[in-house]
Design an enzyme around this catalytic site. Sequence first.
Site, PDB file in Angstrom:
ATOM      1  N   SER A 118     -26.894  30.916  33.818  1.00 38.51           N
ATOM      2  CA  SER A 118     -25.256  29.915  34.012  1.00 38.51           C
ATOM      3  C   SER A 118     -23.966  30.639  33.774  1.00 38.51           C
ATOM      4  CB  SER A 118     -25.356  28.267  33.272  1.00 38.51           C
ATOM      5  OG  SER A 118     -25.901  27.846  32.727  1.00 38.51           O
ATOM      6  N   HIS A 139     -27.227  30.614  41.280  1.00 41.12           N
ATOM      7  CA  HIS A 139     -26.521  29.643  40.374  1.00 41.12           C
ATOM      8  C   HIS A 139     -26.868  28.664  41.329  1.00 41.12           C
ATOM      9  CE1 HIS A 139     -23.452  28.261  37.349  1.00 41.12           C
ATOM     10  NE2 HIS A 139     -24.902  27.787  37.367  1.00 41.12           N
ATOM     11  N   GLU A 151     -23.947  29.657  43.838  1.00 44.29           N
ATOM     12  CA  GLU A 151     -22.867  31.115  43.472  1.00 44.29           C
ATOM     13  C   GLU A 151     -24.280  32.516  43.978  1.00 44.29           C
ATOM     14  OE1 GLU A 151     -19.181  30.837  39.856  1.00 44.29           O
ATOM     15  OE2 GLU A 151     -21.347  30.428  39.485  1.00 44.29           O
ATOM     16  N   ASN A 189     -18.775  28.416  35.863  1.00 44.39           N
ATOM     17  CA  ASN A 189     -18.440  27.728  34.738  1.00 44.39           C
ATOM     18  C   ASN A 189     -17.226  29.100  33.656  1.00 44.39           C
ATOM     19  OD1 ASN A 189     -20.882  26.209  34.105  1.00 44.39           O
ATOM     20  ND2 ASN A 189     -21.893  27.742  33.736  1.00 44.39           N
TER      21      ASN A 189
END
Length: 295
Positions: A118, A139, A151, A189
């Site tokens: 992450s 991701h 991602e 994130n």
Amino acid sequence: MKQIAVIGAGTMGLGIAHVMAQHGLKVILIDLNEKILTESKKIISINIDRQIRKGVINEEQKKITLSNILFTKKFNESIKNVELVVEAIHENFNLKKKLIKDLDSMCKSDVIISSNTSSLSISNLADGTNYPDRFVGMHFMNPVPIMPLVEIVVGNNTSQKTVDSIIILTKQINKTPLLVKDSPGFVANRILLPMINEAIETLSQGVSDVSSIDQIMKLGMGHPMGPLRLADLIGLDVCLSVLKVLEKGFGDKKYSPNHLLVKMVEEGNLGCKTKRGFYGYDKDVKNPYPIKFDI
Ligand SMILES: NC(=O)c1ccc[n+]([C@@H]2O[C@H](COP(=O)([O-])OP(=O)(O)OC[C@H]3O[C@@H](n4cnc5c(N)ncnc54)[C@H](O)[C@@H]3O)[C@@H](O)[C@H]2O)c1
């Protein structure tokens, strides 16, 4: 690609294995923990049943999907044949680094290794391996069968060939690949976690309660789920480690994890996976009840 390995059968690994298998790939799903492997098979089956009810998939496809996954505790010979490894173990740099280095000697020389991290640096994870050019971030978002985004994190040494292969694969499994640079928290994130941290700060200052904070963001901002409920879904341990990476990576106190989040993780209240976080999930998983915090 036809054959892949997913390492870690937790929240993310089981979702990644499910989606890959549903799209015809043969998947070896590896976890050190036998109980988690058994549980992951059950959860994938339940999640496919949900897809059947929605008309996304039929009974026959369910059989094929499940038969495409080999659930195993062993890093056995079969990992030698895979074209891609997706690493989805705990968000811990040293653990991941060791596993990734070990894969050097287990896999064939043109394998692509990807990490579902992450927040950890893709370039640092690949450093010291034989394959920094064949290492990339994939991701996935939680829950994997539902969320369309992946991602794609391009490390300093990731080759264009690797990126191209991963883009093709991501489209093949019906997801949307979006490229991002290797920067702390990437894009998703870096934006999401400060919002979750702020929601926890708001709660810990007694500005409002769990249910109201979430409702405010749902009804006022059009978010499909409130930030505290989302934190439970992600896992509070995962939230904490991402915030620490952001704080360290940018050297900025604004990312410092709220004390309530730290305390909850220390107490083992990690959200959905432990049946208690900002909500309780022990009575009815679908209708969790908000926890009252003594502030
Ligand atoms: N939870 C989320 O919402 C989310 C979203 C996107 C990305 N991620 C990332 O995905 C990764 C996995 O997160 P998760 O929430 O699925 O974690 P999790 O704790 O649910 O699962 C991790 C699994 O890895 C297994 N494991 C640990 N070391 C292992 C090893 N050496 N070999 C084989 N198995 C091993 C554990 O037994 C566990 O089952 C993390 O890097 C996390 O940051 C999580």
